[in-house]
Motif scaffolding. Structure first.
Motif, PDB file in Angstrom:
ATOM      1  N   LEU A  18      55.245  72.565  29.949  1.00  0.00           N
ATOM      2  CA  LEU A  18      54.427  73.553  30.628  1.00  0.00           C
ATOM      3  C   LEU A  18      55.003  74.944  30.403  1.00  0.00           C
ATOM      4  O   LEU A  18      56.211  75.122  30.267  1.00  0.00           O
ATOM      5  CB  LEU A  18      54.397  73.245  32.128  1.00  0.00           C
ATOM      6  CG  LEU A  18      53.733  71.921  32.525  1.00  0.00           C
ATOM      7  CD1 LEU A  18      54.053  71.607  33.975  1.00  0.00           C
ATOM      8  CD2 LEU A  18      52.244  72.003  32.322  1.00  0.00           C
ATOM      9  N   SER A  19      54.127  75.929  30.391  1.00  0.00           N
ATOM     10  CA  SER A  19      54.580  77.305  30.267  1.00  0.00           C
ATOM     11  C   SER A  19      55.294  77.714  31.549  1.00  0.00           C
ATOM     12  O   SER A  19      55.055  77.140  32.620  1.00  0.00           O
ATOM     13  CB  SER A  19      53.387  78.227  30.021  1.00  0.00           C
ATOM     14  OG  SER A  19      52.539  78.243  31.160  1.00  0.00           O
ATOM     15  N   PRO A  20      56.209  78.693  31.476  1.00  0.00           N
ATOM     16  CA  PRO A  20      56.916  79.128  32.696  1.00  0.00           C
ATOM     17  C   PRO A  20      55.973  79.522  33.823  1.00  0.00           C
ATOM     18  O   PRO A  20      56.285  79.346  34.996  1.00  0.00           O
ATOM     19  CB  PRO A  20      57.738  80.329  32.193  1.00  0.00           C
ATOM     20  CG  PRO A  20      57.936  80.068  30.731  1.00  0.00           C
ATOM     21  CD  PRO A  20      56.669  79.380  30.278  1.00  0.00           C
ATOM     22  N   ALA A  23      55.167  76.336  35.719  1.00  0.00           N
ATOM     23  CA  ALA A  23      56.269  75.466  36.148  1.00  0.00           C
ATOM     24  C   ALA A  23      56.483  75.565  37.657  1.00  0.00           C
ATOM     25  O   ALA A  23      56.554  76.661  38.220  1.00  0.00           O
ATOM     26  CB  ALA A  23      57.539  75.829  35.404  1.00  0.00           C
ATOM     27  N   LEU A  24      56.573  74.404  38.300  1.00  0.00           N
ATOM     28  CA  LEU A  24      56.857  74.328  39.731  1.00  0.00           C
ATOM     29  C   LEU A  24      58.366  74.216  39.919  1.00  0.00           C
ATOM     30  O   LEU A  24      58.990  73.289  39.418  1.00  0.00           O
ATOM     31  CB  LEU A  24      56.148  73.119  40.348  1.00  0.00           C
ATOM     32  CG  LEU A  24      56.515  72.761  41.793  1.00  0.00           C
ATOM     33  CD1 LEU A  24      56.143  73.904  42.737  1.00  0.00           C
ATOM     34  CD2 LEU A  24      55.818  71.468  42.209  1.00  0.00           C
ATOM     35  N   GLU A  25      58.954  75.147  40.658  1.00  0.00           N
ATOM     36  CA  GLU A  25      60.397  75.166  40.902  1.00  0.00           C
ATOM     37  C   GLU A  25      60.679  74.463  42.222  1.00  0.00           C
ATOM     38  O   GLU A  25      60.412  74.993  43.296  1.00  0.00           O
ATOM     39  CB  GLU A  25      60.917  76.601  40.908  1.00  0.00           C
ATOM     40  CG  GLU A  25      60.732  77.318  39.568  1.00  0.00           C
ATOM     41  CD  GLU A  25      61.309  78.716  39.587  1.00  0.00           C
ATOM     42  OE1 GLU A  25      61.703  79.179  40.674  1.00  0.00           O
ATOM     43  OE2 GLU A  25      61.364  79.341  38.520  1.00  0.00           O
ATOM     44  N   MET A 424      53.053  73.402  38.432  1.00  0.00           N
ATOM     45  CA  MET A 424      53.103  71.965  38.186  1.00  0.00           C
ATOM     46  C   MET A 424      54.493  71.536  37.722  1.00  0.00           C
ATOM     47  O   MET A 424      55.178  72.255  36.992  1.00  0.00           O
ATOM     48  CB  MET A 424      52.070  71.577  37.117  1.00  0.00           C
ATOM     49  CG  MET A 424      51.963  70.096  36.835  1.00  0.00           C
ATOM     50  SD  MET A 424      50.778  69.721  35.499  1.00  0.00           S
ATOM     51  CE  MET A 424      49.250  70.356  36.196  1.00  0.00           C
ATOM     52  N   ALA A 425      54.904  70.373  38.176  1.00  0.00           N
ATOM     53  CA  ALA A 425      56.129  69.733  37.694  1.00  0.00           C
ATOM     54  C   ALA A 425      55.762  68.359  37.166  1.00  0.00           C
ATOM     55  O   ALA A 425      55.011  67.627  37.812  1.00  0.00           O
ATOM     56  CB  ALA A 425      57.168  69.618  38.807  1.00  0.00           C
ATOM     57  N   GLY A 450      61.255  69.854  36.088  1.00  0.00           N
ATOM     58  CA  GLY A 450      59.903  70.380  35.994  1.00  0.00           C
ATOM     59  C   GLY A 450      59.099  69.905  34.814  1.00  0.00           C
ATOM     60  O   GLY A 450      57.934  70.234  34.680  1.00  0.00           O
ATOM     61  N   HIS A 451      59.714  69.147  33.895  1.00  0.00           N
ATOM     62  CA  HIS A 451      58.962  68.623  32.759  1.00  0.00           C
ATOM     63  C   HIS A 451      59.454  67.223  32.452  1.00  0.00           C
ATOM     64  O   HIS A 451      60.551  66.826  32.815  1.00  0.00           O
ATOM     65  CB  HIS A 451      59.118  69.522  31.538  1.00  0.00           C
ATOM     66  CG  HIS A 451      60.543  69.784  31.138  1.00  0.00           C
ATOM     67  ND1 HIS A 451      61.314  68.871  30.465  1.00  0.00           N
ATOM     68  CD2 HIS A 451      61.333  70.865  31.334  1.00  0.00           C
ATOM     69  CE1 HIS A 451      62.519  69.369  30.258  1.00  0.00           C
ATOM     70  NE2 HIS A 451      62.559  70.575  30.775  1.00  0.00           N
ATOM     71  N   ALA A 452      58.643  66.453  31.769  1.00  0.00           N
ATOM     72  CA  ALA A 452      58.947  65.054  31.480  1.00  0.00           C
ATOM     73  C   ALA A 452      59.986  64.968  30.371  1.00  0.00           C
ATOM     74  O   ALA A 452      59.733  65.342  29.237  1.00  0.00           O
ATOM     75  CB  ALA A 452      57.682  64.303  31.082  1.00  0.00           C
TER      76      ALA A 452
END
Length: 458
Positions: A18-20, A23-25, A424-425, A450-452
């Motif tokens: 995902l783009s920054p 991204a869900l922190e 999103m994460a 935050g990413h797979a």
């Protein structure tokens, strides 16, 4: 015509991070002292319970005093936290890293017990005993539609009012629609409102057939369990119930409204949990829109069980082409079924083979009447054919995986296109179920990333 695999490309054509902006922190959310409630919601079977437990563990190991409230009757949360069983009382989880001063507690909602606690807290002992033993109340507390969701909110209100925990993580009840979680407090609160109860009580005062007919209209809002109680006995139960709880009806509505406002408060954060599937993300999108309409704070979406591949450079198309090359290059026209294969490395995968003598009829002809391969052409052993069949099968499995990844990405991208404002994460799919603290800790790390990640997802 057979096709040769093309050289691998430098970029993964399927799975992109995902783009920054999207991204869900997670860590800033759960470490923020102003965040007091995190509500994990979504449709059934998407991993809400595991997500809630992982968030609670991660927050506790970062110094916060956390309680996780689950409504999952399968007791998976208790097992993963090393507790024999959970009940309506928070229990401390042992074995966490408490070097930062945090604590982790867990509990599982007991719907009927929570309702009983409300009665016991707001009625004198004699009246409480009369209410708890009333058949009408027993049916209401155990089987009224929305009672579980309402009692989850009651318990949340109780936990928040005690101000004993820094953070409360709520695993919402499983239901057909995640929206039930928002609707239930208002629905049950309205049912227990004094005006409606007086309507239900009216037939007991009127009596006779007219009263019974009127009662049947009023009882249409109740579940099938209440409908099993018949005639005059039902009227007496309703009358007794209303007389005993008359002073409590307004309290139910007041607490329902207070809890609803608590969900809208700045210290509350909603996390919508979904799987990378069309139906799950469609419901997630509907929930996102409903939260916005109700002015409830949405932190973001957790896309759970995302698949990945460590060989993403090999596309599904090239994998299938390679599998076809392996399978088609060994096909020969031999009536007796013997494996007289005659492909040299120089002509492997080519549509024109100089090692073959093709007759005018188009069938390959052998130069040896015994069917044996000429000495200058190597034979292929059964072991080599087995390896090639296995390799072709693996290539086809890889192609299926890459096609799955492509579908998941398209589904995700459709959601982000509709809701670009939602962070999103992604959490990678694991090979097995989470059954201990180590597994929950792993999920928490993946949430924070935050990413797979590719490890464990091939």
């Amino acid at each position: 015509m057979s096709r040769r695999p093309e050289p691998a490309q430098d970029q993964d054509p399927v799975r992109e991070h995902l783009s920054p902006a999207h991204a869900l922190e997670i860590d800033p959310l759960i470490e923020d002292p102003d965040t007091r409630i995190v509500v994990c919601c979504g449709s059934g079977g998407v991993g809400k319970t595991t997500t809630a437990a992982a968030l609670g563990l991660r927050a506790a190991e970062r110094g916060r005093k956390v309680v996780v409230l689950t409504i999952d009757p399968a007791r998976r949360l208790a097992q993963s936290m090393g507790i024999d069983s959970l009940d309506n009382t928070p229990r401390r989880v042992k074995g966490i890293d408490d070097s930062a001063g945090g604590e982790l507690h867990a509990m599982m909602l007991d719907m009927k017990r929570t309702f009983d606690e409300i009665v016991e807290a707001h009625a004198d002992p004699e009246r409480a005993a009369a209410i708890l033993g009333n058949p009408f109340y027993q049916s209401l507390s155990a089987g009224f539609a929305g009672t579980q969701e309402y009692m989850a909110m009651e318990k949340l209100g109780q936990l928040r009012s005690r101000d004993e925990w820094d953070l409360i993580v709520v695993d919402t009840p499983p239901s057909r629609s995640a929206l039930d979680f928002l609707d239930a407090p208002k629905r049950l609160g309205s049912f227990l409102d004094g005006k409606l109860i007086r309507v239900l009580l009216a037939p007991a005062k009127v009596g006779g057939r007219a009263g019974m007919k009127f009662l049947n209209v009023g009882m249409s809002v109740m579940t099938g369990a209440l409908g099993k109680v018949l005639g005059g006995q039902l009227l007496r139960d309703v009358q007794t119930f209303v007389a005993a709880m008359d002073s409590m009806f307004g309290g139910f509505r007041t607490r329902a409204d207070a809890t609803y406002k608590l969900l809208q408060a700045p210290g509350t954060a909603f996390l919508v949990v979904a799987a990378p599937e069309r139906d799950a993300l469609r419901e997630a999108a509907y929930f996102v829109e409903r939260l916005a309409a109700e002015d409830m704070p949405l932190a973001g979406l957790v896309l759970n069980r995302v698949h990945g591949s460590g060989a993403g450079r090999l596309s599904a198309e090239r994998a299938l082409a390679a599998a076809e090359n392996l399978e088609e290059s060994r096909i020969v026209d031999q009536p007796d079924g013997k494996a007289g294969l005659r492909n040299s490395p120089d002509t492997y995968g080519s549509s024109e083979s100089p090692a073959r003598n093709v007759t005018d009829g188009g069938s390959p002809a052998t130069e040896d009447v015994d069917g044996a391969a000429p000495e200058d052409e190597p034979t292929v052993t059964d072991g080599e054919r087995s390896v090639e069949r296995l390799t072709a099968g693996l290539l086809r499995l890889h192609a299926e995986r890459m096609q799955l990844l492509a579908r998941e990405r398209r589904t995700r991208d459709r959601f982000t296109a509709l809701h670009p404002e939602v962070a999103m994460a992604e959490v990678a799919a694991l090979p097995g179920d989470v059954h201990d603290l180590a597994g929950l800790r792993d999920i928490g790390e993946r949430l924070a990333a935050g990413h797979a990640e590719l490890s464990g997802t091939s």
